[in-house]
Scaffold this motif. Structure first.
Motif, PDB file in Angstrom:
ATOM      1  N   LEU A   1      -4.422   5.715  -0.662  1.00  0.00           N
ATOM      2  CA  LEU A   1      -5.184   6.290  -1.751  1.00  0.00           C
ATOM      3  C   LEU A   1      -6.527   6.756  -1.217  1.00  0.00           C
TER       4      LEU A   1
ATOM      5  N   ARG B   1      -7.378  -4.422  -7.735  1.00  0.00           N
ATOM      6  CA  ARG B   1      -6.444  -3.313  -7.931  1.00  0.00           C
ATOM      7  C   ARG B   1      -5.481  -3.678  -9.054  1.00  0.00           C
TER       8      ARG B   1
ATOM      9  N   SER C   1      -0.315   2.283  -4.929  1.00  0.00           N
ATOM     10  CA  SER C   1      -1.508   3.087  -5.150  1.00  0.00           C
ATOM     11  C   SER C   1      -1.207   4.496  -5.630  1.00  0.00           C
TER      12      SER C   1
END
Length: 298
Positions: free
Chosen positions: A10, A152, A250
């Motif tokens: 990402l 995350r 991601s």
């Protein structure tokens, strides 16, 4: 925690600023009763991973000359930042930021603004940094720098105990009815990685969860925090539980959370990273996280 090894790339400078997906479906009213209970008692029932790679610095950054840091945050982004019953701005990100300020011996002030005004407020000097959960992508990332991520988003499955599902694999999900929100990143991920599951789409995530509660499907797949607050809240009626195993991807749903500073403000970025590192190393990050998240999202 399971992760596709090809999905670590990402690039935080390549899309639009957007709210981490968890905030879309967690309503303040739904969260409120859980948050009050969580704040009243630190749930020490699970370990929080040490996922920040701590920078080993020969000389720690100094806060000399920075003055009071004005930390900008959203006011309706539970559990990360929101107004409590007294009107005070609280939340996981708020407590984490204030803890980092304490570690750094820096005076900090929380400044709450509507989501749409945060970036402009930072750019025109009304704040020193944005601590609300953000994802930087594309042209709107221009002029901004970020700390290393401190969280995350995770994907999780939930099921009913009467379904007898205690683990996840492509073969075990073959023919199983899995509820998802139509058009969501979680739906797209399921289609790619579990093509033989019987994917049942609903207009919004709450309808997918309600279908599981009603026994219309075998599982629901969605954001880990959304599912946790639903399972622990009144809306679920105690019907369901998480299936062991969290998923990171991601390219689909694992948006990183970090603090945002103006481009080139390297001293402040390094200072905030150092404060977050200190919070992880001391265990205070884990303590704060458990205070707001009543089940292990990992």
């Amino acid at each position: 925690m399971m992760e596709d090894p090809n999905r670590h790339n990402l690039n935080a400078a390549n899309a639009i600023i957007m709210r981490v997906a968890v905030a879309i479906a967690i309503g303040i009213l739904t969260y409120g009763s859980i948050a009050r209970g969580a704040l009243a008692e630190d749930s020490a029932g699970y370990d929080v991973p040490l996922f920040r790679q701590i920078e080993q610095l020969k000389k720690p950054p100094t806060a000399e000359g920075l003055g009071t840091l004005k930390l900008l945050t959203d006011e309706d982004f539970p559990p990360f930042s929101f107004r409590d019953g007294t009107g005070a701005v609280v939340g996981l990100n708020v407590d984490l930021a204030l803890g980092a300020c304490s570690e750094l011996a820096v005076t900090c002030e929380i400044v709450a603004k509507p989501w749409s005004e945060l970036k402009a407020a930072l750019e025109n000097g009304q704040g020193s940094a944005i601590i609300s959960g953000m994802r930087l992508n594309g042209k709107t990332a221009e002029g901004l720098d970020v700390t290393r991520p401190f969280f995350r988003a995770l994907g999780r499955f939930a099921t009913r105990p009467d379904r007898g599902i205690s683990e996840i694999s492509p073969s075990l999900l073959n023919g199983k009815k899995v509820a998802v929100a139509a058009g969501s990143a979680h739906a797209a991920w399921m289609s790619k990685h579990f093509p033989k599951a019987d994917l049942i789409s609903f207009g919004i995530a709450s309808q997918a969860r309600d279908a599981l509660k009603a026994g219309q499907v075998d599982l629901v797949f969605g954001d880990a925090l959304e599912l946790i607050y639903w399972i622990k809240g009144e809306a679920s009626g105690g019907c369901c539980n998480l299936v062991p195993g969290a998923y990171i991807d991601s390219n689909y749903f694992s948006n990183p959370m970090f603090y945002v500073v103006r481009r080139g403000d390297t001293p402040l970025r390094r200072l905030l990273d150092y404060g977050l590192d200190r919070m992880q190393a001391s265990g205070r990050f884990a303590e704060i996280f458990r205070r707001y998240v009543p089940l292990n999202p990992w």
